[in-house]
Write an enzyme that holds these catalytic residues in place. Structure first.
Site, PDB file in Angstrom:
ATOM      1  N   LYS A  42      36.721  38.950  34.030  1.00  0.00           N
ATOM      2  CA  LYS A  42      37.204  39.019  32.643  1.00  0.00           C
ATOM      3  C   LYS A  42      38.518  39.791  32.567  1.00  0.00           C
ATOM      4  O   LYS A  42      39.406  39.463  31.783  1.00  0.00           O
ATOM      5  CB  LYS A  42      36.139  39.656  31.745  1.00  0.00           C
ATOM      6  N   SER A  48      33.421  44.050  30.293  1.00  0.00           N
ATOM      7  CA  SER A  48      32.063  44.357  30.758  1.00  0.00           C
ATOM      8  C   SER A  48      31.201  43.108  30.791  1.00  0.00           C
ATOM      9  O   SER A  48      31.517  42.088  30.180  1.00  0.00           O
ATOM     10  CB  SER A  48      31.425  45.437  29.880  1.00  0.00           C
ATOM     11  N   ASP A  49      30.096  43.241  31.513  1.00  0.00           N
ATOM     12  CA  ASP A  49      29.147  42.138  31.603  1.00  0.00           C
ATOM     13  C   ASP A  49      27.748  42.721  31.818  1.00  0.00           C
ATOM     14  O   ASP A  49      27.587  43.711  32.528  1.00  0.00           O
ATOM     15  CB  ASP A  49      29.495  41.203  32.766  1.00  0.00           C
ATOM     16  N   THR A  50      26.771  42.099  31.187  1.00  0.00           N
ATOM     17  CA  THR A  50      25.385  42.542  31.315  1.00  0.00           C
ATOM     18  C   THR A  50      24.543  41.446  31.956  1.00  0.00           C
ATOM     19  O   THR A  50      24.640  40.278  31.570  1.00  0.00           O
ATOM     20  CB  THR A  50      24.788  42.916  29.937  1.00  0.00           C
ATOM     21  N   SER A  92      27.878  46.275  33.864  1.00  0.00           N
ATOM     22  CA  SER A  92      29.065  46.721  34.594  1.00  0.00           C
ATOM     23  C   SER A  92      30.225  46.825  33.623  1.00  0.00           C
ATOM     24  O   SER A  92      30.357  46.000  32.713  1.00  0.00           O
ATOM     25  CB  SER A  92      29.435  45.716  35.689  1.00  0.00           C
TER      26      SER A  92
END
Length: 193
Positions: free
Chosen positions: A57, A74-76, A111
């Site tokens: 991203k 961010s990423d979940t 993250s």
């Protein structure tokens, strides 16, 4: 206290939950969105997936950050029995995910990638979550009422299913909502000092 007067925080997320967290943390920020095809190499596991996607991203902004700007991407990921449960495409997928999570533990990994014009740092946090046994009727009610198709693992801990179905949590609650707030704050302090 974190002083960002010489920096501009940029959040590359449309998530209302992430916006709310930064506001509640007293951090001034602006939102910049760029769409990215969220595809990762199939051999990645757990936090490797969320780390990779958070960096992916950030790559959309390459060369466009001014000095003093700090980009947050961010990423979940919901990780259960060696499988990543991403966002559900439809009600059937959501039902299958929640049925798999019912009565069991899973990990929620978020993250966050911090990118400046000269550097990049990725951190992540892991929280363990346990659902009680959920009935098919409860799962269907939740999906039909809340339509959780924008959430990893097809649920929001802050919604009905979290309030009524989650028995135990080990680790950071805000991390499960979508941002490890304490870790973000700590990392920003390290970056601006």
């Amino acid at each position: 206290m974190l002083d960002l007067k010489h920096h501009t925080l940029i959040l590359a997320s449309g998530s209302p939950r992430r916006h709310q967290f930064l506001k509640e943390m007293g951090l001034p920020f602006e939102v910049r969105l760029k769409s990215v095809d969220e595809v990762y190499p199939p051999e990645l596991k757990g936090s490797e997936i969320s780390d990779y996607l958070a960096q992916l991203k950030a790559s959309a902004f390459k060369g466009s950050l001014a000095p003093g700007e700090i980009l947050l991407t961010s990423d979940t990921v919901v990780w259960h029995k060696g499988v990543s449960l991403a966002k559900a495409a439809n009600a059937q997928e959501a039902f299958e995910m929640l049925k798999a999570l019912s009565g069991d533990w899973h990990e929620v990994i978020t993250s966050v990638c911090f990118t400046t014009s000269t550097s990049q740092k990725v951190v992540h946090q892991v929280t363990q979550v346990k659902f009680r046994e959920l009935s098919d009727e409860e799962i269907k009610y939740y999906i039909n009422t809340y339509k959780p198709f924008d959430k990893a693992g097809a649920y929001g801990i802050q919604e009905w299913i979290g309030l009524t179905g989650i028995e135990e949590i080990k680790g950071s609650y805000p991390n499960v909502v979508g941002l490890p707030t304490q870790l973000v704050y700590k990392t920003l302090i390290e970056m601006v000092k």
